[in-house]
Structure formats: structure tokens, C-alpha cells
Design an enzyme around this catalytic site. Structure first.
Site, PDB file in Angstrom:
ATOM      1  N   LYS A 159      30.858  62.587  56.810  1.00  0.00           N
ATOM      2  CA  LYS A 159      31.654  62.458  58.041  1.00  0.00           C
ATOM      3  C   LYS A 159      30.942  61.449  58.947  1.00  0.00           C
ATOM      4  O   LYS A 159      30.175  61.805  59.839  1.00  0.00           O
ATOM      5  CB  LYS A 159      31.808  63.833  58.713  1.00  0.00           C
ATOM      6  CG  LYS A 159      32.956  63.862  59.716  1.00  0.00           C
ATOM      7  CD  LYS A 159      33.284  65.284  60.139  1.00  0.00           C
ATOM      8  CE  LYS A 159      34.187  65.310  61.351  1.00  0.00           C
ATOM      9  NZ  LYS A 159      35.523  64.768  61.138  1.00  0.00           N
TER      10      LYS A 159
HETATM   11  N1  PMP Z   1      39.604  65.246  56.267  1.00  0.00           N
HETATM   12  C1  PMP Z   1      39.202  64.373  57.210  1.00  0.00           C
HETATM   13  C2  PMP Z   1      39.212  62.927  56.898  1.00  0.00           C
HETATM   14  C3  PMP Z   1      38.784  64.841  58.468  1.00  0.00           C
HETATM   15  O1  PMP Z   1      38.400  63.990  59.403  1.00  0.00           O
HETATM   16  C4  PMP Z   1      38.812  66.220  58.732  1.00  0.00           C
HETATM   17  C5  PMP Z   1      38.401  66.724  60.084  1.00  0.00           C
HETATM   18  N2  PMP Z   1      37.013  66.886  60.177  1.00  0.00           N
HETATM   19  C6  PMP Z   1      39.232  67.087  57.724  1.00  0.00           C
HETATM   20  C7  PMP Z   1      39.626  66.571  56.500  1.00  0.00           C
HETATM   21  C8  PMP Z   1      39.225  68.561  57.942  1.00  0.00           C
HETATM   22  O2  PMP Z   1      37.907  69.010  57.963  1.00  0.00           O
HETATM   23  P1  PMP Z   1      37.512  70.330  58.750  1.00  0.00           P
HETATM   24  O3  PMP Z   1      38.468  71.366  58.285  1.00  0.00           O
HETATM   25  O4  PMP Z   1      36.126  70.633  58.320  1.00  0.00           O
HETATM   26  O5  PMP Z   1      37.661  70.026  60.170  1.00  0.00           O
END
Ligand code: PMP
Length: 304
Positions: A159
Site C-alpha cells: 500500500k
Molecule cells: N484495494 C485497494 C487498491 C485499496 O486501496 C483498498 C483500500 N485500502 C482495498 C483494496 C481494501 O483494503 P482494506 O479492506 O484493507 O481497506
């Protein structure tokens, strides 16, 4: 949605006034996008303010940092405590939490490792990401002409701040075309994820989501929804999907910290319809879990 200013931001171990939470313009991460971050939500839960799976988010933050060889000077426990301290200092009842790890000011050039690794945590009140209407009736989605970043070019499992340039290009494209959210395909043509969400379909009562090798981010909401679905007795499969699988789905939805569980009403102008029974059941259970109302998932509620 404009940022709703609060009082204090945590920076490198100290709470500083919101208006003084500044960095130098030559901060390394500002130039090359070599930073990592998290998006987390705090909910007004049964016994007070509870951060949803805070420890898991901080673990993922340090995993993202490891890929980028960032030596973060705080442990998961310290980051968890710092987040709680920041929420308390701002009297925040519910909202969004944005931890950021960045290379600071020191040296310019493509080797970032001689710069200090700095950490900030900001919190502010925040509503639904894709609109209240979207959560109730579903959103209109279009497959982006931009591919999702390839794992061997730029790992979507990390991320990173720079990785979101890919998401921003897709988001701009579909907003200009009159849709509400984008859906990415991998360079191999499989469905990956949204620009900030994971993707699910329901077909013949079975829940299907792309495996993390195609899906990209190892999403915490995705894992929570898969757990809830299995506990409710649904079959859940991680399986590669192509765009026609999406068009022919009985139900479809996005999940994510920001999007929570947002149903999809249309994909590339093919009608999926109003949220179906499985989507609604999962949505209801997920929201109850975030608010500390489901005993089975109590450990996901990290009270402040
Ligand atoms: N995919 C992407 C590209 C994201 O940015 C996010 C948000 N963080 C998610 C999926 C969902 O991840 P999470 O459930 O951990 O927020």
C-alpha cells in the site's frame, strides 16, 4: 469530501497542532511517491469508540514498509497505541485514520535510504466513501482502460503512496465518463480490484473474489467479509474472474475500509440490479460487526 479538521496530528512520537503538521517541500516521498500508508476506520461501537482491526492494519503498514526497505522506527504496538492516543486527543467518536510512513528531508535522488523514515497519524470524522445512496442501491461501475499495476513492475500488494497514481488515473477516467467507480483488470486480463476496493461477485449462491495474486492488496475488509460469509454458511471461492463473469453475476459488490460494503448496480452498462439477498445479509452483518454488535467478531473491535 473535504477533510474535517481536528485538533492534533501525531508526528514521530509527538502530538502537534493540526495547522503545524507540516513537512519541507524537499521531503523525499513528495517527489517520487516512495511512501507507505494505511486507511483505517473507527466506529461508534457498543462500548465506545472502536477501531476496526487496528492491529492488522498496522501489521500491513509494516509489511508494505518492508517491501520498500523502509526501516520504521516504531513497532506495531507503538503504532496501535499512538493511534488510540490521537483519537483520544481529538475526542473523535468515529471517523477515518490515516497513518503515513515517508522518507523525509535529507538527500534527493533515487536511493531514498539516507533519508529519515518519518511517521504521521491523522484522524478526522468521515462518512460513506461512495455515497449513502450507493450503499443502499448500488453504484455504476466501469472497467478502466488502465491495467492494474503488475506485481513485477510495482507490487499492488504494497500500500504505497506512488501506487495510487494508477488508481487515480482509473478514477479520473471513469468519473469523466459518468460512472461512480472503476474496476481494474490485470495485465493478463483477469479482474483485479477497484482503485480502492476489493471486488466480489455472487453466482448461484456462491461468493467469488479474485485470489490475492490477481486482486492486489491483501485487504482486511475482504478477509473479514469472507470470514462472515463462511460463518453464515455460504461457499466462498478465491478464483480468477474475467469481465464477462462480472456482467453475468447475480450480485456484485466492492469492499474496503473506505467503501465498507458497497453494492454494484451496473458494470459496463450491463444491469446487475438492486442489492441482492446475499449482499444485503453480508452488509448487515459487516456493519453490525464494525459496531461491536456481533460476539463472534469482538476481537475486530479495538476499543480506544
Ligand atoms: N484495494 C485497494 C487498491 C485499496 O486501496 C483498498 C483500500 N485500502 C482495498 C483494496 C481494501 O483494503 P482494506 O479492506 O484493507 O481497506
Amino acid at each position: 469530501m473535504p477533510i474535517d479538521k481536528t485538533d492534533k496530528i501525531w508526528m514521530d512520537g509527538k502530538l502537534v497542532a493540526w495547522d503545524e503538521a507540516n513537512v519541507h517541500v524537499l521531503t523525499h516521498t513528495l517527489h517520487y511517491g516512495a511512501g507507505v500508508f494505511e486507511g483505517i476506520r473507527a466506529y461508534k461501537a457498543k462500548n465506545g469508540t472502536a477501531v476496526f482491526r487496528l492491529t492488522d492494519h498496522m501489521r500491513r503498514l509494516l509489511r508494505s514498509a518492508k517491501i520498500l526497505m523502509m526501516d520504521v522506527p516504531f513497532s506495531v504496538d507503538q503504532l496501535v497505541e499512538a493511534t488510540k492516543e490521537t483519537i483520544r486527543a481529538n475526542n473523535l467518536e468515529a471517523g477515518y485514520i490515516r497513518p503515513l510512513v515517508y522518507f523525509g528531508y535529507g538527500e534527493m535522488g533515487l536511493n531514498p535510504l539516507n533519508n529519515p523514515v518519518q511517521v504521521s497519524i491523522a484522524v478526522w470524522p468521515w462518512g460513506t466513501y461512495l455515497g449513502d445512496e450507493g450503499v443502499l442501491h448500488g453504484i455504476r461501475v466501469k472497467v478502466s482502460s488502465w491495467d492494474r499495476i503488475d506485481a513485477n513492475a510495482y507490487p499492488p500488494q504494497m500500500k504505497s503512496t506512488g501506487g495510487y497514481l494508477n488508481s487515480i488515473l482509473a478514477k479520473l477516467e471513469i468519473l469523466k465518463a459518468g460512472y461512480e467507480e472503476a474496476l481494474f483488470l490485470t495485465p493478463n486480463g483477469y479482474i483485479a480490484e477497484g482503485p480502492g476496493e476489493s471486488f466480489f461477485i455472487v453466482r448461484d449462491g456462491v461468493l467469488i473474489t479474485p485470489p490475492t495474486s490477481s486482486a492486489g492488496l491483501d485487504s482486511i475488509t475482504r478477509e473479514s467479509v469472507m470470514t462472515i460469509a463462511r460463518d453464515l454458511g455460504y461457499e466462498v471461492r478465491e478464483q480468477d474472474l474475467v469481465r464477462s463473469d462480472a456482467y453475468l453475476a447475480d450480485e456484485a459488490f466492492f469492499t474496503g475500509t473506505a467503501a465498507e460494503l458497497t453494492p454494484i448496480r451496473e458494470i459496463d452498462d450491463r444491469l446487475i440490479g438492486e442489492p441482492g439477498p446475499i449482499t444485503k445479509k453480508l452488509q448487515e452483518t459487516f456493519f453490525a460487526a464494525t459496531k461491536g454488535e456481533v460476539e463472534t467478531y469482538r476481537e475486530w473491535n479495538e476499543y480506544v
